[in-house]
Design a protein around this motif. Structure first.
Motif, short mmCIF file in Angstrom:
data_model
loop_
_atom_site.label_atom_id
_atom_site.label_comp_id
_atom_site.label_asym_id
_atom_site.label_seq_id
_atom_site.Cartn_x
_atom_site.Cartn_y
_atom_site.Cartn_z
N UNK A 87 46.60 26.50 67.63
CA UNK A 87 46.57 27.99 68.08
C UNK A 87 47.59 28.06 69.01
N UNK A 88 48.73 28.85 68.58
CA UNK A 88 49.99 29.12 69.84
C UNK A 88 49.82 30.62 70.02
N UNK A 143 43.90 38.37 66.02
CA UNK A 143 45.01 37.58 65.34
C UNK A 143 45.30 36.43 66.09
N UNK A 144 45.19 35.22 65.07
CA UNK A 144 45.25 33.79 65.70
C UNK A 144 46.46 33.31 64.82
N UNK A 145 47.54 33.01 65.75
CA UNK A 145 49.02 32.23 65.40
C UNK A 145 48.61 30.95 65.27
N UNK A 184 37.43 29.66 71.12
CA UNK A 184 38.97 29.16 70.70
C UNK A 184 40.01 29.93 71.51
N UNK A 185 40.85 28.89 72.29
CA UNK A 185 41.87 29.32 73.12
C UNK A 185 43.01 28.82 72.73
N UNK A 186 44.22 29.24 73.22
CA UNK A 186 45.70 28.86 72.84
C UNK A 186 45.75 27.47 73.37
N UNK A 187 46.29 26.65 72.09
CA UNK A 187 46.19 25.03 72.36
C UNK A 187 45.46 24.45 71.64
N UNK A 188 44.30 25.01 71.31
CA UNK A 188 43.11 24.41 70.48
C UNK A 188 43.76 24.29 69.01
#
Length: 232
Positions: free
Chosen positions: A12-13, A24-26, A88-92
């Motif tokens: 996840x970025x 929205x999950x990139x 969920x967080x960025x980096x996961x």
């Protein structure tokens, strides 16, 4: 090498808020595969005891590149959607499989009309972005039906001469169209014999929209439908 039937890791970025209930999950894929606009990926969660839960999420981004964007609505009691939104967080990392869904996909080589209800706009946004990115925005016309301005996904991007937004309960100040459900008159100016039509939304919305398309003369064989239910 990853295939559409094999699981791989996505990092996840970025995470962006679309509405109060949708994000929205990139994801950057370990082994990228080019999707077709309109396809989806399966996201799988695995608990420490080995329990699995998985859901299908449409790709919102245009084809190409090592990233995909999945827009997820948080549903009441949604097992996967709640985890994505709340944990969920960025980096996961997430386990994903795809792309899947050839029937409801588009290569950007012929004119189409998209008709979306609420979160059904997600796969059609991939099509719109594909057409705009190719410098041919007129190839993709889009009608989106939502309850209110707060429910409109991609609000900062979606508006344009090739898109129509129908507000069913409350609209923005100064709107020219009366508030109300999608009608045949909303679709009639956009329905052309050479355009296939992609309809996406809830069961009720899709049934109503396909009936309206028939009323304005679109042949059934030119309509592709993707219905979704309340799984989370």
């Amino acid at each position: 090498m990853a295939t559409a039937s094999s699981w791989q890791t996505g990092v996840v970025t970025a995470i962006g808020e679309e509405t109060p209930h949708a994000k929205t999950f990139r994801l950057r894929l370990a082994e990228p595969r080019t999707h077709r606009a309109g396809q989806f990926y399966v996201v799988r969660l695995t608990a420490p005891d080995g329990y699995h839960a998985q859901r299908d999420y449409s790709v919102a981004s245009a084809p190409g590149g090592e990233h995909i964007e999945l827009t997820v609505e948080k549903l009441p009691d949604g097992e996967v959607s709640a985890f994505l939104h709340d944990v969920v967080r960025v980096g996961d990392t997430l386990q994903v499989r795809g792309p899947i869904g050839r029937f409801f996909s588009w290569d950007g080589d012929a004119p189409v009309l998209g008709v979306a209800g609420g979160s059904g706009v997600v796969p059609l946004m991939s099509m719109l972005r594909l057409a705009r990115g190719a410098g041919r925005p007129g190839l993709m016309r889009l009608v989106v039906s939502v309850r209110s301005p707060e429910d409109l996904y991609y609000a900062d991007e979606i508006t344009g001469p090739e898109t129509t937004v129908v507000y069913t309960r409350r609209g923005p100040a100064g709107g020219s169209r009366p508030i109300g459900r999608l009608t045949a008159e909303d679709l009639r100016p956009l329905a052309e014999a050479d355009r296939d039509v992609y309809v996406c939304g809830s069961q009720g919305f899709c049934d109503a929209a396909t009936g309206l398309l028939a009323d304005v003369g679109i042949e059934e064989k030119r309509i592709r439908v993707s219905r979704f239910g309340p799984t989370g």
